[in-house]
Design a protein around this motif. Structure first.
Motif, PDB file in Angstrom:
ATOM      1  N   LEU A  73     -24.213   2.126  25.711  1.00  0.00           N
ATOM      2  CA  LEU A  73     -23.923   0.990  26.571  1.00  0.00           C
ATOM      3  C   LEU A  73     -24.579  -0.271  26.020  1.00  0.00           C
ATOM      4  O   LEU A  73     -25.757  -0.256  25.611  1.00  0.00           O
ATOM      5  N   GLY A  74     -23.799  -1.360  26.007  1.00  0.00           N
ATOM      6  CA  GLY A  74     -24.305  -2.656  25.585  1.00  0.00           C
ATOM      7  C   GLY A  74     -23.829  -3.744  26.532  1.00  0.00           C
ATOM      8  O   GLY A  74     -22.874  -3.568  27.321  1.00  0.00           O
ATOM      9  N   VAL A  75     -24.465  -4.891  26.471  1.00  0.00           N
ATOM     10  CA  VAL A  75     -24.112  -6.011  27.352  1.00  0.00           C
ATOM     11  C   VAL A  75     -22.655  -6.403  27.119  1.00  0.00           C
ATOM     12  O   VAL A  75     -22.214  -6.567  25.980  1.00  0.00           O
ATOM     13  N   GLY A  76     -21.896  -6.523  28.225  1.00  0.00           N
ATOM     14  CA  GLY A  76     -20.489  -6.882  28.139  1.00  0.00           C
ATOM     15  C   GLY A  76     -19.553  -5.692  28.246  1.00  0.00           C
ATOM     16  O   GLY A  76     -18.337  -5.884  28.379  1.00  0.00           O
ATOM     17  N   ASP A  77     -20.062  -4.452  28.194  1.00  0.00           N
ATOM     18  CA  ASP A  77     -19.204  -3.268  28.287  1.00  0.00           C
ATOM     19  C   ASP A  77     -18.699  -3.089  29.716  1.00  0.00           C
ATOM     20  O   ASP A  77     -19.364  -3.473  30.688  1.00  0.00           O
ATOM     21  N   TYR A  78     -17.485  -2.482  29.816  1.00  0.00           N
ATOM     22  CA  TYR A  78     -16.889  -2.134  31.094  1.00  0.00           C
ATOM     23  C   TYR A  78     -16.687  -0.621  31.142  1.00  0.00           C
ATOM     24  O   TYR A  78     -16.179  -0.019  30.192  1.00  0.00           O
ATOM     25  N   ILE A  79     -17.119  -0.013  32.265  1.00  0.00           N
ATOM     26  CA  ILE A  79     -16.936   1.440  32.453  1.00  0.00           C
ATOM     27  C   ILE A  79     -16.157   1.644  33.735  1.00  0.00           C
ATOM     28  O   ILE A  79     -16.504   1.089  34.793  1.00  0.00           O
ATOM     29  N   GLU A  80     -15.080   2.435  33.657  1.00  0.00           N
ATOM     30  CA  GLU A  80     -14.262   2.754  34.820  1.00  0.00           C
ATOM     31  C   GLU A  80     -14.490   4.211  35.194  1.00  0.00           C
ATOM     32  O   GLU A  80     -14.308   5.112  34.370  1.00  0.00           O
ATOM     33  N   VAL A  81     -14.898   4.432  36.458  1.00  0.00           N
ATOM     34  CA  VAL A  81     -15.092   5.774  37.007  1.00  0.00           C
ATOM     35  C   VAL A  81     -14.306   5.838  38.302  1.00  0.00           C
ATOM     36  O   VAL A  81     -14.717   5.267  39.319  1.00  0.00           O
TER      37      VAL A  81
END
Length: 554
Positions: A73-81
């Motif tokens: 994970l890094g700044v600006g990442d998007y995770i969809e759960v």
């Protein structure tokens, strides 16, 4: 470490301490996503020196529009759960990770997707009403119906016979899957032959198992404690206690009680419970246990057992032997007649486990010692050795050997000594010649015996030898085989430990030295009834079995 979590929908902000966080629908998850499309534990986020890492547990998740099972994970990442979107933002100072949580519009249920809406919406019935319905339904099927089926089988019901039989079969058929739920666990090993006959023990409904049910099979059971050794209220209490109060069934294959409180009820104040006892008070191995008592056998009095408590004076084993451990376990090795170089010995060279692996086989001279300590009495004449036996049997063997040589009967592989007078082979000796031959043989046997015992010190290497009236006497030998007969110990379960970690004989030069470990060494690994890492829990039954009397119970 901390995780900074912001809920963009509600404006809530939280700091979650820790290095590992669970993401999922379950209430135990730190990042709680309450939706049926999210698994109970969907993923885990770990914070470490390499940064933040998210790994899937049950299902995949979408990371930057790619379905993955794990991602850095890094700044600006998007995770969809499921219907949720996690955005990695710039964290506050001192916080390694900041997540912004909101519902994703593109995965929200459409208005026409009725099934999905039903699955994702909460039920209209309250949790309390659902709980009541589940409780009374379980009560009806698992308690009331089995009781009714059992009672109907024994009592007459005001119903015609066909109707009564049909009703009974219907109730039993409905409850056949719920009756085992009454069973709180597996029966003991000795009771599994009547596992389907509950009334063998439970003879009266809603009444504790009575002693008469136990004594129906165990009528010849001995007293747990001899009545003569009990005194005061403890004697009355033990006589009035039901069998099943201590021996509880449905707790597994072993039925013997392991509760330390049962033992401590007497042994915490053992002088109050028993009339004549030599043991000390004990309530827990880790905190209140006396030093061990060793049972030693003296060679001079082999039928007597000498009980000596450690730390209360010097303890010596009076075995009647001589032995030097330092010499035998010297890393440089010992001289061996069949080896060109010195042969190194270790504990296993002499101490071999028994068939069960619990203890050790006794030391036998012919097996463990004879390779180095030979009993050859005249090596230039024969390879035969004297027997490892009482001195009278050794002398008799020597007399028989030399008598055969003097009479001309030379066995194969024997070279008679030149100075030994012998009769001509095949000649019939006169009585006087026979007597003279026996005198020569006896004298030769006496000289050979003296060389064994005194000159070459073959016997006196390990034994104490005295000469009384020109007769040699070897002190009796008796080795202690069970040092703690009232305790249970399995060497196979301690095989991960080196022998010398408990039995330190590296400085022992005398056979009288006792290398039994004391309680402080055992407490390095064993705690009391409650585990105290790194020590394992060890209650009374770990090392002791219940003592018993001689008379019949009750």
């Amino acid at each position: 470490m901390e995780l900074f979590l912001k809920n963009a929908d509600t404006g809530e902000q939280r700091r979650l301490p820790g290095a590992m966080f669970q993401v999922g629908r379950g209430t135990q998850c730190e990042v709680h996503l309450p939706d049926a499309r999210v698994a109970l534990v969907h993923a885990r986020i770990s914070l470490g020196a390499q940064g933040a890492v998210m790994e899937a547990v049950e299902q995949h998740f979408v990371h930057n529009d790619r379905e993955v099972s794990g991602a850095q994970l890094g700044v600006g990442d998007y995770i969809e759960v499921g219907p949720f979107l996690l955005h990695v933002e710039e964290p506050p100072p001192g916080v390694p990770l900041c997540l912004s949580l909101r519902r994703s519009k593109r995965v929200a249920p459409k208005s026409g997707s009725g099934v999905l809406r039903v699955l994702t919406l909460a039920p209209r019935l309250s949790k309390r009403r659902l709980s009541y319905a589940a409780f009374f339904g379980t009560l009806l099927l698992a308690l009331v119906a089995p009781i009714a089926a059992d009672l109907w089988g024994d009592r007459e019901m005001p119903l015609p016979e066909p109707t009564r039989t049909q009703a009974l079969e219907t109730v039993k058929a409905l409850t056949v899957g719920f009756s085992p739920a009454w069973n709180p666990g597996e029966l003991a090993r000795g009771h599994q032959n009547f596992e389907q006959d509950c009334r063998a023990c439970h003879q009266e409904p809603f009444v504790h198992v009575q002693d008469k049910a136990c004594l129906a099979c165990h009528g010849k059971l001995r007293q747990h404690v001899a009545a003569a050794k009990l005194s005061g209220p403890m004697a009355h209490s033990l006589q009035e206690t039901r069998c099943a109060e201590c021996h509880r069934d449905h707790k597994g294959r072993a039925m013997a009680p392991r509760s330390q409180q049962l033992c401590a009820s007497c042994h915490a104040d053992v002088r109050h419970a028993g009339v004549a006892v030599a043991s000390h008070n004990v309530s827990d191995f880790g905190t209140n246990h006396p030093h061990f008592r060793l049972s030693l056998v003296d060679a001079a009095r082999p039928k007597e057992i000498r009980r000596v408590r450690q730390r209360e004076g010097r303890i010596e084993e009076r075995s009647g032997l001589k032995f030097n451990h330092v010499l035998h376990i010297d890393p440089a090795g010992v001289r061996h007649p069949d080896a060109e170089k010195r042969k190194a010995l270790d504990c296993a060279s002499c101490h071999g486990p028994d068939a069960e692996g619990i203890g050790f086989r006794p030391i036998v001279m012919e097996k463990h010692c004879s390779a180095c300590h030979t009993l050859a009495f005249e090596p230039q004449v024969t390879s035969r050795q004297a027997p490892h036996a009482p001195i009278e049997e050794v002398e008799r063997t020597l007399r028989e050997f030399y008598a055969r040589l003097v009479l001309g009967d030379v066995p194969a592989g024997v070279t008679p000594p030149r100075d030994l007078q012998r009769l001509r082979p095949g000649a019939a000796p006169t009585p006087e010649q026979r007597r003279q031959a026996m005198r020569i043989a006896d004298e030769k046997a006496r000289r050979a015996l003296r060389e064994l015992v005194q000159t070459r010190k073959v016997c006196s290497t390990c034994h104490y030898v005295n000469e009384v009236n020109e007769k040699f006497e070897i002190s009796p030998v008796a080795l202690t085989q069970r040092w703690m007969p009232s305790a249970r110990f399995r060497h196979d379960r301690h095989a991960t430990q080196a022998c010398t970690s408990c039995h330190d004989v590296r400085g022992s030069r005398k056979a009288e030295d006792v290398a039994m470990p004391d309680i402080t060494r055992c407490r390095d690994c064993h705690g009391g009834a409650k585990a105290t890492p790194p020590r394992v829990a060890s209650d009374c039954a770990t090392c002791h079995v219940f003592h018993g009397g001689s008379a019949l119970w009750r």
